[in-house]
Design a protein around this motif. Sequence first.
Motif, short mmCIF file in Angstrom:
data_model
loop_
_atom_site.label_atom_id
_atom_site.label_comp_id
_atom_site.label_asym_id
_atom_site.label_seq_id
_atom_site.Cartn_x
_atom_site.Cartn_y
_atom_site.Cartn_z
N GLY A 1 0.85 -1.19 0.00
CA GLY A 1 0.00 0.00 0.00
C GLY A 1 0.88 1.23 0.00
O GLY A 1 2.07 1.16 0.33
N PRO A 2 0.31 2.39 -0.36
CA PRO A 2 1.08 3.62 -0.41
C PRO A 2 1.21 4.27 0.96
O PRO A 2 0.38 4.05 1.85
CB PRO A 2 0.19 4.51 -1.30
N GLY A 3 2.22 5.10 1.11
CA GLY A 3 2.30 6.00 2.26
C GLY A 3 1.28 7.11 2.08
O GLY A 3 0.61 7.23 1.04
N ARG A 4 1.20 7.96 3.10
CA ARG A 4 0.19 9.01 3.10
C ARG A 4 0.28 9.91 1.86
O ARG A 4 -0.74 10.27 1.26
CB ARG A 4 0.38 9.87 4.36
N ALA A 5 1.50 10.26 1.44
CA ALA A 5 1.66 11.20 0.32
C ALA A 5 1.08 10.59 -0.97
O ALA A 5 0.33 11.26 -1.70
CB ALA A 5 3.13 11.55 0.13
N SER A 6 1.41 9.33 -1.26
CA SER A 6 0.91 8.71 -2.50
C SER A 6 -0.57 8.37 -2.40
O SER A 6 -1.26 8.29 -3.41
CB SER A 6 1.70 7.44 -2.81
#
Length: 416
Positions: free
Chosen positions: A91-96
């Motif tokens: 899964g992506p981090g918050r920014a992505s």
Amino acid sequence: MRILVVGSGAREHAIAWKLSRSNRISGLFVAPGNAGTEAIATNLGDVGENVEQIVRAASDQRIDIVVVGPETPLANGIVDELESAGIAAIGPGRASARMESSKAFSKAFMERYGVPTAAFRTFDDAAELEQYLSDSTGRFVVKQSGLAAGKGVLETDDRNAMIEFGRQTIDRGDQVVVEEHLVGYEVSVFGVSDGRSHLLLPACTDYKKAGVGGSGPNTGGMGAICPVPWLDAKTWDRIVAEVVEPTYRGMSDAGLTYRGILYFGIMVTEDGPRVLEYNVRFGDPEAQVLLPLIGSDLVDLFDAMVTGSIASYAPTISNMSALAVVVAAPGYPSDYPTGLPVDTIPGFPDDEALVFHASTSRVDGTIHTGGGRCFTVVGMGQGLLNARARAYRAAKDVTFPGSWLRPDVGGRVFGN
Ligand code: AMP
Ligand code: GLY
């Protein structure tokens, strides 16, 4: 491998079910899980979707990979926290995650990188929005920018209703995106990335509207099919060349790549494919049709994602079709009751039908509903019609007071 799946929906039940069939699983956990996942995994019910508690549980349970199902913990930065604790996550981090959690952001991204999408304008001032909608003619779709569980889109010709929807959204502190109304058919395409390379899974169609023939309000998705028989090879090639490749190139340029799923919600119009939205996770109910069709071990796929070896990995895909129908609570997608006792859920052999639970719980031996889309029933077969017959045959036996389903999933070519 010890794997933790985060979420409580039918999508997470499907992920856990597929993982439970792996030869490489030595521990399978779901947080918080539901009454369906408790039969195949250890539910970490107390942990819920709280980021801090999930990181602690993942560390306590010596988890090798955390797979995050829903968008909210992703938007809240769960992957950043897991990675700082040295735990691999899909899964992506918050920014992505903003590719999904902010439509204003993703539309600006599409514009910048030349990804075809509906013409649009973004508003954060209610008076300007009202002026714009009053002055312009033509059909529009009004969207709230932030996460909305599939319910943040208003499609109507009633200008006053659009203005009111926009005003309420802005009053909540969100932005509003107004788009040109596109005509065509929808497909959902899933990219699997290790942060450098990607591969694509077969296309699905999600039946988003509540009513027969694509009428009524938007929902999180009332059914899905995979593959999509009317998506021809030429259109698929255009989707890859015009949508998928520019998106991954743009993400690389903008420093947004991540190890995880990228969901392209696409409208195929007469002028070619147009992106309606990106999601940074598997679709629900698309995962419920997609995962049963993956022949390979799902742990191999997740492992390739976290070790950066997607470029040399190709999952095998079944040549069968799968069709999912959602059994929903009375009133959904508006207000609905929870805690409804479920009549007996018949057991089916896997090759007949799969029943995935969403937010169910077991109270004194009886299963109770806990959400709006309570179960996804999946049929598989040679061709869409066989899959469809199996899904509906089984779904008629999955009932609770006031339960309902869309009777026409897969039945009309463009009726989604
Ligand atoms: P979204 O959350 O942006 O994918 O929108 C939810 C649903 O609303 C889509 O699956 C479509 O059915 C519909 N929709 C969204 N944008 C448009 C558009 N520009 N034109 C027509 N239908 C749309
Ligand atoms: N089925 C639509 C979604 O998962 O967003």
